[in-house]
Scaffold this motif. Structure first.
Motif, short mmCIF file in Angstrom:
data_model
loop_
_atom_site.label_atom_id
_atom_site.label_comp_id
_atom_site.label_asym_id
_atom_site.label_seq_id
_atom_site.Cartn_x
_atom_site.Cartn_y
_atom_site.Cartn_z
N LEU A 191 53.71 47.86 26.72
CA LEU A 191 54.37 48.96 27.76
C LEU A 191 53.21 49.50 28.24
CD1 LEU A 191 57.06 50.39 25.51
CD2 LEU A 191 57.55 48.75 27.21
N ASN A 192 51.75 49.48 27.69
CA ASN A 192 50.83 50.03 28.03
C ASN A 192 49.60 49.57 27.56
OD1 ASN A 192 48.95 52.00 28.97
ND2 ASN A 192 49.77 53.78 28.10
N ALA A 193 48.99 49.00 28.69
CA ALA A 193 47.57 48.15 28.63
C ALA A 193 46.52 49.00 28.72
CB ALA A 193 47.35 47.14 29.70
N SER A 194 46.54 50.22 28.28
CA SER A 194 45.32 51.17 28.06
C SER A 194 44.06 50.72 27.38
CB SER A 194 46.11 52.69 27.48
OG SER A 194 44.72 53.29 27.20
N PRO A 195 42.97 50.83 27.92
CA PRO A 195 41.87 50.48 27.09
C PRO A 195 41.55 51.11 25.87
CG PRO A 195 41.23 51.78 28.99
CD PRO A 195 42.73 51.39 29.21
N GLU A 196 42.18 52.36 25.73
CA GLU A 196 42.19 53.18 24.46
C GLU A 196 42.77 52.59 23.35
OE1 GLU A 196 42.16 58.05 25.42
OE2 GLU A 196 43.96 56.70 25.19
N PHE A 197 43.64 51.89 23.61
CA PHE A 197 44.28 50.78 22.45
C PHE A 197 43.18 49.95 21.91
CE2 PHE A 197 49.17 51.43 23.81
CZ PHE A 197 48.93 52.53 23.14
N LYS A 198 42.48 49.31 22.80
CA LYS A 198 41.48 48.53 22.25
C LYS A 198 40.28 49.28 21.29
CE LYS A 198 39.06 44.59 22.79
NZ LYS A 198 39.77 43.09 22.21
N MET A 199 40.14 50.47 21.71
CA MET A 199 39.12 51.24 20.90
C MET A 199 39.91 51.42 19.68
SD MET A 199 37.68 53.80 24.03
CE MET A 199 36.98 54.97 22.81
N ALA A 200 41.10 51.96 19.69
CA ALA A 200 41.90 52.24 18.32
C ALA A 200 41.85 50.91 17.51
CB ALA A 200 43.34 52.87 18.72
N GLN A 201 42.00 49.91 18.05
CA GLN A 201 42.07 48.74 17.31
C GLN A 201 40.79 48.45 16.65
OE1 GLN A 201 43.97 45.14 18.92
NE2 GLN A 201 42.47 43.90 17.90
N GLN A 202 39.68 48.77 17.25
CA GLN A 202 38.26 48.64 16.82
C GLN A 202 37.96 49.64 15.51
OE1 GLN A 202 35.87 48.91 20.18
NE2 GLN A 202 36.06 46.92 20.81
N GLU A 203 38.63 50.81 15.84
CA GLU A 203 38.32 51.94 14.75
C GLU A 203 39.07 51.59 13.46
OE1 GLU A 203 39.18 56.83 14.41
OE2 GLU A 203 38.84 56.02 16.41
N ALA A 204 40.32 50.85 13.84
CA ALA A 204 41.31 50.48 12.79
C ALA A 204 40.34 49.54 11.84
CB ALA A 204 42.63 50.12 13.27
N MET A 205 39.88 48.49 12.51
CA MET A 205 39.09 47.58 11.93
C MET A 205 38.01 48.10 10.72
SD MET A 205 40.78 44.75 12.17
CE MET A 205 39.40 43.71 11.36
N GLN A 206 37.26 49.04 11.46
CA GLN A 206 36.13 49.79 10.69
C GLN A 206 36.94 50.42 9.55
OE1 GLN A 206 34.40 52.28 13.85
NE2 GLN A 206 33.26 50.49 14.76
N LEU A 207 37.81 50.95 9.64
CA LEU A 207 38.53 51.77 8.45
C LEU A 207 38.96 50.73 7.27
CD1 LEU A 207 40.84 54.68 10.18
CD2 LEU A 207 39.06 54.88 8.60
N ILE A 208 39.67 49.69 7.86
CA ILE A 208 39.80 48.55 7.03
C ILE A 208 38.73 47.91 5.91
CG2 ILE A 208 40.82 46.42 6.57
CD1 ILE A 208 42.65 46.90 9.00
N GLU A 209 37.52 47.63 6.90
CA GLU A 209 36.42 47.22 6.07
C GLU A 209 35.70 48.31 5.15
OE1 GLU A 209 33.92 46.27 9.52
OE2 GLU A 209 35.40 44.53 10.24
N HIS A 210 35.71 49.39 5.75
CA HIS A 210 35.31 50.66 4.90
C HIS A 210 36.10 50.67 3.68
CE1 HIS A 210 33.60 54.49 3.74
NE2 HIS A 210 34.66 54.84 3.76
N LEU A 211 37.09 50.72 3.75
CA LEU A 211 37.92 50.77 2.41
C LEU A 211 37.92 49.55 1.65
CD1 LEU A 211 41.05 52.59 3.88
CD2 LEU A 211 39.38 53.76 2.33
N GLU A 212 37.82 48.52 2.14
CA GLU A 212 37.78 47.11 1.57
C GLU A 212 36.54 47.05 0.66
OE1 GLU A 212 40.79 44.00 3.62
OE2 GLU A 212 38.91 44.09 4.26
#
Length: 219
Positions: A191-212
Motif C-alpha cells: 500500500l505504501n512504497a515509502s523508503p522509510e519502510f526500508k530503513m525500518a527493516q534495516q533497523e529491525a534486522m539490527q535489533l534481531i542481531e543484537h538480541l541474538e
C-alpha cells in the motif's frame, strides 16, 4: 514406572484428568518446566477438582519461595484465568510482577495484556506502563511482545500511532515466526512504497542481531 509429558497429554485426551494431574505434579517435582504450564492449562480448562487446584496452588507457592520463575508465572496465570472461586486479579498482578523480577519473558507480556483487559481499571494500567512492559518482554526475548508493540502503534490505543515503529516490529515478529505479522508487513509495503519502510527493516534486522548476540531465548 517413569512418566513423561506425553503420558500426561495422553491422559488428558482420554479424559483421565486425575491421572494427568498426578503425572504433571510428579514432573514438577522433578523440575520439568513445561509441566507447570500443563497444570495451569488444565486449571484454565477447569479439568481439576477443587482439592487438586488447592494442591497445585500450594505446590506453586512453595516453588515461588524458591524463586522458580516458571512456577511463579503459572501461578499468576491460575489466579488470572482459571474459572474457580480462587480467581483473583490482584494476586495475579502480584505474581506476574514477581515473575517479571525473575526475568520471565512471558510475564511482562502477560501483565501488559492483563492491564489491557480485565485489569484496565487498575492504577498501573496506563499506556506508558503497558508499552514499557511490552518493550521489556521483547528485550527478554518474547516475539509476541514485538507483535503487540506493532499492533499498539497501528491502533494508537496505548501508544502513539506510528507506521514506522509498527512496520519495524511487525517485520521482527514476522521474521521470527508470526505469520500474521509477516502478512501485515507485505500489505503495508504494497500500500505504501515509502523508503522509510526500508530503513525500518534495516533497523529491525539490527535489533534481531543484537538480541541474538546476547543469546536471548525467543519464546
Amino acid at each position: 514406572m517413569a512418566y513423561d509429558l506425553e503420558d500426561g497429554e495422553r491422559a488428558i485426551k482420554l479424559g483421565a484428568y486425575r491421572q494427568a494431574f498426578e503425572i504433571f505434579m510428579m514432573l514438577c517435582v522433578n523440575q520439568e518446566d513445561p509441566a507447570f504450564y500443563k497444570l495451569s492449562e488444565m486449571a484454565i480448562n477447569k479439568q481439576l477438582e477443587e482439592d487438586e487446584l488447592q494442591r497445585l496452588i500450594d505446590m506453586m507457592k512453595e516453588e515461588v519461595r524458591k524463586k522458580n520463575g516458571e512456577a511463579t508465572f503459572n501461578l499468576a496465570v491460575v489466579y488470572w484465568r482459571a474459572p474457580y472461586a480462587t480467581k483473583d486479579i490482584v494476586k495475579a498482578v502480584e505474581y506476574l510482577n514477581a515473575a517479571c523480577r525473575m526475568e520471565v519473558a512471558q510475564a511482562f507480556v502477560a501483565l501488559a495484556k492483563l492491564y489491557m483487559g480485565e485489569g484496565a481499571h487498575l492504577p498501573l494500567a496506563t499506556g506508558s506502563n503497558i508499552m514499557n512492559l511490552l518493550h521489556q518482554g521483547f528485550e527478554h526475548g518474547s516475539v509476541e511482545a514485538a507483535h503487540l508493540i506493532a499492533k499498539e502503534h497501528l491502533s494508537g490505543h496505548h501508544a502513539k500511532k506510528d507506521n514506522y515503529e509498527a512496520f519495524k516490529y511487525l517485520f521482527i515478529a514476522g521474521r521470527l515466526g508470526i505469520t500474521e505479522a509477516k502478512k501485515h508487513t507485505m500489505v503495508m509495503q504494497g500500500l505504501n512504497a515509502s523508503p522509510e519502510f526500508k530503513m525500518a527493516q534495516q533497523e529491525a534486522m539490527q535489533l534481531i542481531e543484537h538480541l541474538e548476540n546476547q543469546m536471548v531465548k525467543w519464546v
